[in-house]
Design an enzyme around this catalytic site. Structure first.
Site, PDB file in Angstrom:
ATOM      1  N   ARG A  21      22.297 -33.204   5.468  1.00 55.44           N
ATOM      2  CA  ARG A  21      23.125 -33.389   4.276  1.00 55.44           C
ATOM      3  C   ARG A  21      23.601 -34.836   4.232  1.00 55.44           C
ATOM      4  O   ARG A  21      23.996 -35.406   5.255  1.00 55.44           O
ATOM      5  CB  ARG A  21      24.342 -32.454   4.283  1.00 55.44           C
ATOM      6  CG  ARG A  21      24.021 -30.974   4.126  1.00 55.44           C
ATOM      7  CD  ARG A  21      23.424 -30.666   2.758  1.00 55.44           C
ATOM      8  NE  ARG A  21      23.174 -29.230   2.573  1.00 55.44           N
ATOM      9  CZ  ARG A  21      22.067 -28.605   2.914  1.00 55.44           C
ATOM     10  NH1 ARG A  21      21.085 -29.309   3.500  1.00 55.44           N
ATOM     11  NH2 ARG A  21      21.907 -27.314   2.691  1.00 55.44           N
TER      12      ARG A  21
ATOM     13  N   GLU B 274      22.321 -34.575  -6.260  1.00 55.88           N
ATOM     14  CA  GLU B 274      20.924 -34.230  -6.479  1.00 55.88           C
ATOM     15  C   GLU B 274      20.792 -33.401  -7.755  1.00 55.88           C
ATOM     16  O   GLU B 274      21.726 -32.678  -8.110  1.00 55.88           O
ATOM     17  CB  GLU B 274      20.387 -33.438  -5.278  1.00 55.88           C
ATOM     18  CG  GLU B 274      20.433 -34.222  -3.966  1.00 55.88           C
ATOM     19  CD  GLU B 274      19.922 -33.416  -2.775  1.00 55.88           C
ATOM     20  OE1 GLU B 274      19.555 -32.232  -2.974  1.00 55.88           O
ATOM     21  OE2 GLU B 274      19.913 -33.944  -1.653  1.00 55.88           O
TER      22      GLU B 274
ATOM     23  N   HIS C  40      14.515 -33.972  -1.142  1.00 51.15           N
ATOM     24  CA  HIS C  40      15.055 -32.734  -0.561  1.00 51.15           C
ATOM     25  C   HIS C  40      13.984 -31.644  -0.515  1.00 51.15           C
ATOM     26  O   HIS C  40      14.146 -30.554  -1.065  1.00 51.15           O
ATOM     27  CB  HIS C  40      16.277 -32.243  -1.338  1.00 51.15           C
ATOM     28  CG  HIS C  40      17.178 -31.394  -0.492  1.00 51.15           C
ATOM     29  ND1 HIS C  40      18.514 -31.224  -0.762  1.00 51.15           N
ATOM     30  CD2 HIS C  40      16.946 -30.657   0.628  1.00 51.15           C
ATOM     31  CE1 HIS C  40      19.058 -30.432   0.145  1.00 51.15           C
ATOM     32  NE2 HIS C  40      18.121 -30.073   1.004  1.00 51.15           N
TER      33      HIS C  40
END
Length: 326
Positions: free
Chosen positions: A236, A265, A285
């Protein structure tokens, strides 16, 4: 039940074997990403069970208040994107299997792929070769280097095993209980957090983002790293102090970074500070985005819906709601 699935970018879920578990339910799948409350409220106005793909969409109190038919949110893993208190007050069950017994091998594999790609400058060489340039520099061998594992949980331990297989010296810094496990597994323990950052040639983060870990990597920590070091973050973005990574990379300590996660995001701005730095490899991601990982995750998620529909909700992270659920 009316089931809605958000953020299935490539319309993958209906192709999974586990999708058959939703046979008999009315399923609506959205393939784009929307965060606007008005638009989400309109899309989800008839939804009874909402399926979330990780943390792609935030479910906050203002949206929850506009979804009177919603009874269940089903997902897997952590849930910082969901206002649990608001769900509980509204009588909405949040079911999330925390998969405490299984690591995300997909995330571990991506971590290692980023380490290899950064060490050998693979993305840069691919891009320049396609542009007609033959070799652009000299890479780095991992064997004999020190691999720092910050957070020795399921994924961290898996990545440590990859490093050992590649002939790296594994150094660990984590919570006391995790350090005991790392030592039992034959890895070295850093003398201190400062020692850990100073000695690591490759340093990779493997922690959940909670209040205790937010900003756990500070500007001072990064400044202790070698000019030749690589930091990798597939966990993260919030684990690193805001703006500290960009400033550290611009200052030259560490020398490079490989990241799969960002503060906000999705990232669609090619001028994002991390994407503009030549010493950064970045991916969008995708640590958990494999067909195998999806099947593992959504088998659990769909089981939670089936259990709720049968009157036996499972994996409720807000069990207090069971006494006054919708």
């Amino acid at each position: 039940m009316n089931v809605a699935i958000l953020d299935d970018y490539f319309d993958t879920l209906r192709t999974l074997p586990s999708f058959r578990k939703l046979d008999g339910h009315k399923v609506t799948i959205w393939n784009d990403h929307v965060q606007d409350t008005d638009e989400l409220a309109e899309r989800l106005k008839d939804t009874e069970a909402l399926v979330l793909i990780r943390e792609r969409t935030k479910i906050r109190a203002d949206l929850i208040a506009r979804l009177p038919k919603l009874k269940l949110i089903s997902q897997r893993s952590v849930y910082p994107h969901i206002d649990i208190a608001a769900c509980t007050a509204a009588g909405i069950i949040v079911s999330s299997n925390m998969h405490a017994d299984t690591p995300s091998y997909a995330a571990a594999e991506l971590t290692w792929a980023l380490i290899m790609a950064a060490a050998r400058e693979i993305p840069q060489n691919v891009a320049t070769l396609k542009a007609g340039i033959w070799q652009i520099g000299v890479g780095t061998t991992l064997r004999g280097k020190t691999l720092g594992i910050f957070g020795y949980g399921r994924i961290g331990a898996t990545v440590a095993g990859y490093g050992k297989a590649f002939g790296m010296h594994v150094l660990v810094w984590a919570r006391p209980k995790s350090l005991e496990q790392a030592e039992a597994d034959g890895h070295d323990i850093a003398e201190s957090k400062a020692d850990f950052f100073e000695r690591s040639d490759v340093l990779t983060l493997h922690m959940r983002l909670v209040d205790a870990t937010r900003g756990i990597v500070t500007a001072q920590d990064l400044a202790r790293m070698k000019k030749t070091a690589l930091i990798v973050n597939t966990s993260r973005a919030g684990l690193i102090e805001p703006d500290a990574l960009v400033a550290a990379l611009q200052a030259g300590r560490p020398g490079a970074a490989a990241v799969d996660v960002f503060e906000e995001e999705p990232v669609r701005d090619p001028n994002h500070p991390l994407l503009r730095l030549p010493n950064v490899i970045a991916t969008p991601h995708i640590g958990y985005v494999t067909r195998e990982e999806y099947e593992l995750q959504f088998s659990d998620i769909f089981d939670q819906i089936v259990a709720y529909a049968a009157g036996n909700p499972i994996n409720a992270v807000n069990p207090d709601v069971l006494s006054h659920r919708r």
